[in-house]
Design a protein around this motif. Structure first.
Motif, PDB file in Angstrom:
ATOM      1  N   HIS A 138       0.808  -1.220   0.000  1.00  0.00           N
ATOM      2  CA  HIS A 138       0.000   0.000   0.000  1.00  0.00           C
ATOM      3  C   HIS A 138       0.838   1.264   0.000  1.00  0.00           C
ATOM      4  O   HIS A 138       0.318   2.345  -0.221  1.00  0.00           O
ATOM      5  CB  HIS A 138      -0.947   0.016   1.204  1.00  0.00           C
ATOM      6  CG  HIS A 138      -0.310  -0.332   2.500  1.00  0.00           C
ATOM      7  ND1 HIS A 138       0.557   0.505   3.147  1.00  0.00           N
ATOM      8  CD2 HIS A 138      -0.393  -1.453   3.251  1.00  0.00           C
ATOM      9  CE1 HIS A 138       0.967  -0.080   4.268  1.00  0.00           C
ATOM     10  NE2 HIS A 138       0.415  -1.274   4.356  1.00  0.00           N
ATOM     11  N   GLY A 139       2.135   1.143   0.225  1.00  0.00           N
ATOM     12  CA  GLY A 139       2.998   2.318   0.272  1.00  0.00           C
ATOM     13  C   GLY A 139       2.903   3.007   1.617  1.00  0.00           C
ATOM     14  O   GLY A 139       2.100   2.646   2.475  1.00  0.00           O
ATOM     15  N   VAL A 140       3.715   4.027   1.810  1.00  0.00           N
ATOM     16  CA  VAL A 140       3.739   4.735   3.088  1.00  0.00           C
ATOM     17  C   VAL A 140       2.792   5.929   3.034  1.00  0.00           C
ATOM     18  O   VAL A 140       1.789   5.960   3.727  1.00  0.00           O
ATOM     19  CB  VAL A 140       5.179   5.176   3.433  1.00  0.00           C
ATOM     20  CG1 VAL A 140       5.199   5.922   4.747  1.00  0.00           C
ATOM     21  CG2 VAL A 140       6.101   3.981   3.489  1.00  0.00           C
ATOM     22  N   GLY A 141       3.073   6.899   2.203  1.00  0.00           N
ATOM     23  CA  GLY A 141       2.204   8.061   2.026  1.00  0.00           C
ATOM     24  C   GLY A 141       1.749   8.681   3.338  1.00  0.00           C
ATOM     25  O   GLY A 141       2.485   8.772   4.308  1.00  0.00           O
ATOM     26  N   GLU A 142       0.482   9.107   3.371  1.00  0.00           N
ATOM     27  CA  GLU A 142      -0.082   9.719   4.579  1.00  0.00           C
ATOM     28  C   GLU A 142      -0.769   8.680   5.457  1.00  0.00           C
ATOM     29  O   GLU A 142      -1.291   9.008   6.512  1.00  0.00           O
ATOM     30  CB  GLU A 142      -1.073  10.810   4.189  1.00  0.00           C
ATOM     31  CG  GLU A 142      -0.399  11.980   3.496  1.00  0.00           C
ATOM     32  CD  GLU A 142      -1.391  13.036   3.046  1.00  0.00           C
ATOM     33  OE1 GLU A 142      -2.513  13.070   3.565  1.00  0.00           O
ATOM     34  OE2 GLU A 142      -1.024  13.821   2.168  1.00  0.00           O
ATOM     35  N   GLY A 143      -0.840   7.444   5.022  1.00  0.00           N
ATOM     36  CA  GLY A 143      -1.400   6.381   5.836  1.00  0.00           C
ATOM     37  C   GLY A 143      -2.894   6.184   5.681  1.00  0.00           C
ATOM     38  O   GLY A 143      -3.498   5.404   6.426  1.00  0.00           O
ATOM     39  N   VAL A 144      -3.519   6.874   4.739  1.00  0.00           N
ATOM     40  CA  VAL A 144      -4.976   6.774   4.557  1.00  0.00           C
ATOM     41  C   VAL A 144      -5.342   5.379   4.051  1.00  0.00           C
ATOM     42  O   VAL A 144      -6.261   4.733   4.587  1.00  0.00           O
ATOM     43  CB  VAL A 144      -5.482   7.869   3.587  1.00  0.00           C
ATOM     44  CG1 VAL A 144      -6.966   7.699   3.317  1.00  0.00           C
ATOM     45  CG2 VAL A 144      -5.184   9.241   4.147  1.00  0.00           C
ATOM     46  N   LEU A 145      -4.651   4.890   3.032  1.00  0.00           N
ATOM     47  CA  LEU A 145      -4.950   3.561   2.485  1.00  0.00           C
ATOM     48  C   LEU A 145      -4.664   2.481   3.520  1.00  0.00           C
ATOM     49  O   LEU A 145      -5.447   1.536   3.661  1.00  0.00           O
ATOM     50  CB  LEU A 145      -4.147   3.313   1.211  1.00  0.00           C
ATOM     51  CG  LEU A 145      -4.337   1.951   0.547  1.00  0.00           C
ATOM     52  CD1 LEU A 145      -5.801   1.687   0.219  1.00  0.00           C
ATOM     53  CD2 LEU A 145      -3.484   1.856  -0.704  1.00  0.00           C
ATOM     54  N   LYS A 146      -3.579   2.610   4.272  1.00  0.00           N
ATOM     55  CA  LYS A 146      -3.269   1.622   5.305  1.00  0.00           C
ATOM     56  C   LYS A 146      -4.375   1.594   6.365  1.00  0.00           C
ATOM     57  O   LYS A 146      -4.813   0.523   6.781  1.00  0.00           O
ATOM     58  CB  LYS A 146      -1.917   1.916   5.964  1.00  0.00           C
ATOM     59  CG  LYS A 146      -1.552   0.908   7.060  1.00  0.00           C
ATOM     60  CD  LYS A 146      -0.162   1.126   7.563  1.00  0.00           C
ATOM     61  CE  LYS A 146       0.242   0.269   8.719  1.00  0.00           C
ATOM     62  NZ  LYS A 146      -0.233  -1.058   8.806  1.00  0.00           N
ATOM     63  N   ALA A 147      -4.847   2.756   6.770  1.00  0.00           N
ATOM     64  CA  ALA A 147      -5.924   2.824   7.767  1.00  0.00           C
ATOM     65  C   ALA A 147      -7.200   2.185   7.215  1.00  0.00           C
ATOM     66  O   ALA A 147      -7.898   1.443   7.927  1.00  0.00           O
ATOM     67  CB  ALA A 147      -6.179   4.268   8.175  1.00  0.00           C
ATOM     68  N   GLU A 148      -7.512   2.435   5.967  1.00  0.00           N
ATOM     69  CA  GLU A 148      -8.701   1.849   5.340  1.00  0.00           C
ATOM     70  C   GLU A 148      -8.554   0.332   5.250  1.00  0.00           C
ATOM     71  O   GLU A 148      -9.502  -0.413   5.493  1.00  0.00           O
ATOM     72  CB  GLU A 148      -8.904   2.456   3.942  1.00  0.00           C
ATOM     73  CG  GLU A 148     -10.141   1.994   3.225  1.00  0.00           C
ATOM     74  CD  GLU A 148     -11.436   2.476   3.859  1.00  0.00           C
ATOM     75  OE1 GLU A 148     -12.477   1.809   3.644  1.00  0.00           O
ATOM     76  OE2 GLU A 148     -11.428   3.500   4.553  1.00  0.00           O
ATOM     77  N   LEU A 149      -7.348  -0.128   4.910  1.00  0.00           N
ATOM     78  CA  LEU A 149      -7.078  -1.559   4.815  1.00  0.00           C
ATOM     79  C   LEU A 149      -7.203  -2.216   6.195  1.00  0.00           C
ATOM     80  O   LEU A 149      -7.803  -3.287   6.325  1.00  0.00           O
ATOM     81  CB  LEU A 149      -5.681  -1.777   4.232  1.00  0.00           C
ATOM     82  CG  LEU A 149      -5.302  -3.170   3.779  1.00  0.00           C
ATOM     83  CD1 LEU A 149      -6.246  -3.672   2.699  1.00  0.00           C
ATOM     84  CD2 LEU A 149      -3.875  -3.186   3.259  1.00  0.00           C
ATOM     85  N   ASP A 150      -6.668  -1.559   7.229  1.00  0.00           N
ATOM     86  CA  ASP A 150      -6.789  -2.083   8.595  1.00  0.00           C
ATOM     87  C   ASP A 150      -8.258  -2.188   9.011  1.00  0.00           C
ATOM     88  O   ASP A 150      -8.673  -3.171   9.624  1.00  0.00           O
ATOM     89  CB  ASP A 150      -6.022  -1.199   9.584  1.00  0.00           C
ATOM     90  CG  ASP A 150      -4.505  -1.306   9.436  1.00  0.00           C
ATOM     91  OD1 ASP A 150      -4.041  -2.171   8.655  1.00  0.00           O
ATOM     92  OD2 ASP A 150      -3.797  -0.521  10.090  1.00  0.00           O
ATOM     93  N   PHE A 151      -9.051  -1.176   8.681  1.00  0.00           N
ATOM     94  CA  PHE A 151     -10.482  -1.185   9.011  1.00  0.00           C
ATOM     95  C   PHE A 151     -11.180  -2.337   8.281  1.00  0.00           C
ATOM     96  O   PHE A 151     -11.971  -3.077   8.864  1.00  0.00           O
ATOM     97  CB  PHE A 151     -11.115   0.159   8.632  1.00  0.00           C
ATOM     98  CG  PHE A 151     -12.591   0.202   8.840  1.00  0.00           C
ATOM     99  CD1 PHE A 151     -13.131   0.297  10.116  1.00  0.00           C
ATOM    100  CD2 PHE A 151     -13.465   0.135   7.758  1.00  0.00           C
ATOM    101  CE1 PHE A 151     -14.502   0.328  10.315  1.00  0.00           C
ATOM    102  CE2 PHE A 151     -14.831   0.164   7.945  1.00  0.00           C
ATOM    103  CZ  PHE A 151     -15.363   0.252   9.224  1.00  0.00           C
ATOM    104  N   LEU A 152     -10.870  -2.501   7.004  1.00  0.00           N
ATOM    105  CA  LEU A 152     -11.482  -3.564   6.203  1.00  0.00           C
ATOM    106  C   LEU A 152     -11.120  -4.938   6.750  1.00  0.00           C
ATOM    107  O   LEU A 152     -11.992  -5.807   6.909  1.00  0.00           O
ATOM    108  CB  LEU A 152     -11.012  -3.429   4.745  1.00  0.00           C
ATOM    109  CG  LEU A 152     -11.493  -4.485   3.752  1.00  0.00           C
ATOM    110  CD1 LEU A 152     -13.002  -4.364   3.545  1.00  0.00           C
ATOM    111  CD2 LEU A 152     -10.782  -4.320   2.426  1.00  0.00           C
TER     112      LEU A 152
END
Length: 183
Positions: A138-152
């Motif tokens: 998911h990459g590092v970035g601002e962490g939005v995708l990682k947070a969404e992935l964790d929620f999912l």
């Protein structure tokens, strides 16, 4: 090495002459034009009387040159042995550039929704096909995708997840493990 009377040529200049004095590494030569000049021994090349090419070739130390030219053996590195569990772990890159050919016209919401839907499809596929582990990049970035992935991932039973191997992926990946039921 140098002696009075030796013929010398200056390496970086078009100057030739005869050695008139040797004082350690300091060589004094008289040039062909009659000038007296001082040089370090490493700035001069000894010229031999003969212009015979075969004599010049015989003076070349082939063994010394071949030792200089040999390619050093490559350093051996210890290869990491992979566990049998590691073989064939599916990796899914969720970067938008990998999902669509052109993201022009897509809002951030559209991009995040597409990435989350793609992750959900891969999770469902892994559960259905009893795949024990997958990796989402998911990459590092601002962490939005990682947070969404964790929620999912948190919405699924029998699913655990953690940051993926740092040496291989850095901080931008998540490993997902599926606990198989005894069906």
């Amino acid at each position: 090495m140098w002696a009075k009377g030796d013929k010398a040529s200056v390496l970086d200049e078009d100057i030739n002459g005869v050695v008139v004095a040797v004082n350690g590494a300091q060589i004094t030569i008289e040039t062909e034009d009659g000038f007296i000049m001082n040089f370090n021994a490493n700035e001069l090349l000894k010229m031999h009387e003969t212009s015979n090419l075969m004599d010049a070739i015989k003076r070349i130390d082939i063994d010394k040159i071949s030792k200089e030219k040999t390619i050093p053996a490559p350093r051996s590195f210890v290869k990491q042995k992979k566990d049998k569990k590691e073989i064939g772990v599916p990796e899914f890159d969720l970067h938008i550039e990998k999902l669509v050919p052109n993201k022009r016209g897509m809002s951030n919401y559209d991009i995040l929704t597409l990435q989350a839907d793609t992750a959900k499809r891969h999770i469902e596929f892994a559960i259905k096909n009893r795949i024990p582990k997958i990796v989402f990049i998911h990459g590092v970035g601002e962490g939005v995708l990682k947070a969404e992935l964790d929620f999912l991932l948190g919405r699924y039973d029998n699913v655990s997840f953690q940051d993926a191997n740092y040496q291989k992926y850095g901080l931008g990946a998540t490993e997902v493990y599926f606990k198989q039921s005894g069906k």
